[in-house]
Design a protein around this motif. Structure first.
Motif, mmCIF file in Angstrom:
data_model
loop_
_atom_site.group_PDB
_atom_site.id
_atom_site.type_symbol
_atom_site.label_atom_id
_atom_site.label_comp_id
_atom_site.label_asym_id
_atom_site.label_seq_id
_atom_site.Cartn_x
_atom_site.Cartn_y
_atom_site.Cartn_z
ATOM 1 N N ARG A 76 -7.070 -2.528 -5.452
ATOM 2 C CA ARG A 76 -7.575 -1.158 -5.633
ATOM 3 C C ARG A 76 -7.808 -0.531 -4.269
ATOM 4 N N VAL A 77 -7.504 0.744 -4.169
ATOM 5 C CA VAL A 77 -7.742 1.497 -2.943
ATOM 6 C C VAL A 77 -8.794 2.561 -3.235
ATOM 7 N N TYR A 78 -9.895 2.523 -2.506
ATOM 8 C CA TYR A 78 -10.932 3.539 -2.580
ATOM 9 C C TYR A 78 -11.099 4.155 -1.194
ATOM 10 N N ASN A 79 -11.110 5.475 -1.137
ATOM 11 C CA ASN A 79 -11.339 6.172 0.137
ATOM 12 C C ASN A 79 -10.376 5.698 1.222
ATOM 13 N N GLY A 100 -0.070 7.892 2.105
ATOM 14 C CA GLY A 100 -1.200 8.819 2.032
ATOM 15 C C GLY A 100 -2.111 8.561 0.848
ATOM 16 N N ILE A 101 -2.298 7.285 0.484
ATOM 17 C CA ILE A 101 -3.107 6.946 -0.681
ATOM 18 C C ILE A 101 -4.596 6.959 -0.311
ATOM 19 N N VAL A 102 -5.355 7.803 -0.982
ATOM 20 C CA VAL A 102 -6.809 7.834 -0.819
ATOM 21 C C VAL A 102 -7.470 7.055 -1.948
ATOM 22 N N GLU A 103 -6.967 7.267 -3.162
ATOM 23 C CA GLU A 103 -7.459 6.537 -4.334
ATOM 24 C C GLU A 103 -6.253 6.109 -5.153
ATOM 25 N N ALA A 158 6.277 -4.778 -2.607
ATOM 26 C CA ALA A 158 4.977 -4.118 -2.737
ATOM 27 C C ALA A 158 5.166 -2.611 -2.773
ATOM 28 N N TYR A 159 4.293 -1.944 -3.530
ATOM 29 C CA TYR A 159 4.320 -0.489 -3.575
ATOM 30 C C TYR A 159 2.947 0.037 -3.987
ATOM 31 N N CYS A 160 2.732 1.324 -3.770
ATOM 32 C CA CYS A 160 1.454 1.973 -4.091
ATOM 33 C C CYS A 160 1.604 2.930 -5.269
#
Length: 276
Positions: free
Chosen positions: A34-37, A80-83, A111-113
């Motif tokens: 998980r990506v947060y901030n 540019g992933i923030v969340e 891997a990918y977002c």
């Protein structure tokens, strides 16, 4: 959107070999972060689990842990992933189809977002679930690509008009199709012990740590569907679902049929672990 496979590239330039053992054997392991901030949440814990899964199925990681972490961080930055989330898998590699381990195949990492947002609606309102026999293999603690039983379970939930299944082995509750499961009875938090029958969830570990810090009694021990019917509260935990209340199971309300106070307290504490 940039992917990673032997370097950073766009999806249109990505090629997967039909000889990849992940394609025809599910011969690989994976992680979802998980990506947060703009930051990867609990990255070290995820990497430790990845190393364990790969070691147990005898796949050598193609890069060091630090190199993998650098790749994932760059993916987040370049996209540019923030969340959102990161999906990463490592297969045993490319080889002609045969069951024995190939001698010369090199592990392949992909891997990918995604920019998927937090499921705030269900976190607040709760979800409905059904019980379902756990037909998976006996190494559920390994995060492998062999997910067809989980897919079948999740589809069974959707076919019944609910969001999740509560898996059980002959009446003993284990976890869910894509999350861990906890219940509350008389102010005590219960969850199946982290043995080979469940995945050792990263969010599960965080929530148990938070519960103990809040002086909530925790019992990691098996419980039955019959005991679950008498629960005061229930919820699932997972990287993409965080702490989501379960308010109905098999058409019957859990407790008051609303998210309970201990669930709410743990939700609030969990949000503090990634808040800016």
């Amino acid at each position: 959107m940039y992917f990673y496979k032997d370097g950073f590239l766009e999806k249109k330039d990505l090629h997967i070999s039909p000889d990849d053992r992940g394609y025809y054997f599910g011969d690989g392991v994976y992680e979802v972060f998980r990506v947060y901030n703009g930051r990867i949440y609990e990255q070290e814990a995820h990497m430790q689990r990845l190393q364990k899964s790969a070691s147990e199925v005898r796949i050598a990681l193609p890069y060091s842990s630090q190199e993998i972490e650098n790749i994932l961080s760059k993916l987040v930055h370049e996209n540019g992933i923030v969340e959102g989330t990161i999906y990463m898998q490592i297969t045993r590699g490319e080889a002609p189809r045969a069951h024995p381990f190939p001698k010369d195949a090199q592990p392949v990492m992909l891997a990918y977002c995604t920019d998927v947002k937090r499921p705030t609606a269900t976190i607040q309102s709760g979800i409905h679930a059904i019980s379902f026999e756990d037909i998976r293999w006996l190494r559920c603690d390994l995060k492998t690509l062999n997910l067809l039983p989980n897919v079948m379970a999740k589809q069974a939930a959707l076919d019944h008009g609910v969001q999740e299944v509560i898996l059980h082995r002959s009446g003993t509750v284990t976890e869910c199709s894509a999350s861990n499961f906890m219940m509350v009875k008389d102010h005590i938090l219960y969850t199946h012990p982290a043995n080979n029958l469940i995945l050792h969830g990263i969010t599960r570990a965080v929530v148990l740590r938070l519960a103990r810090a809040l002086q909530i009694d925790v019992k990691e021990e098996p419980f039955t569907l019959q005991q679950l019917q008498q629960a005061d509260e229930a919820f699932i935990t997972g990287t993409t679902v965080e702490v989501t209340p379960v308010i109905h199971i098999d058409g019957k309300p859990i407790g008051s049929g609303e998210p309970g106070p201990i669930t709410r307290k743990l939700q609030n504490e969990f949000e503090r672990t990634f808040a800016v």
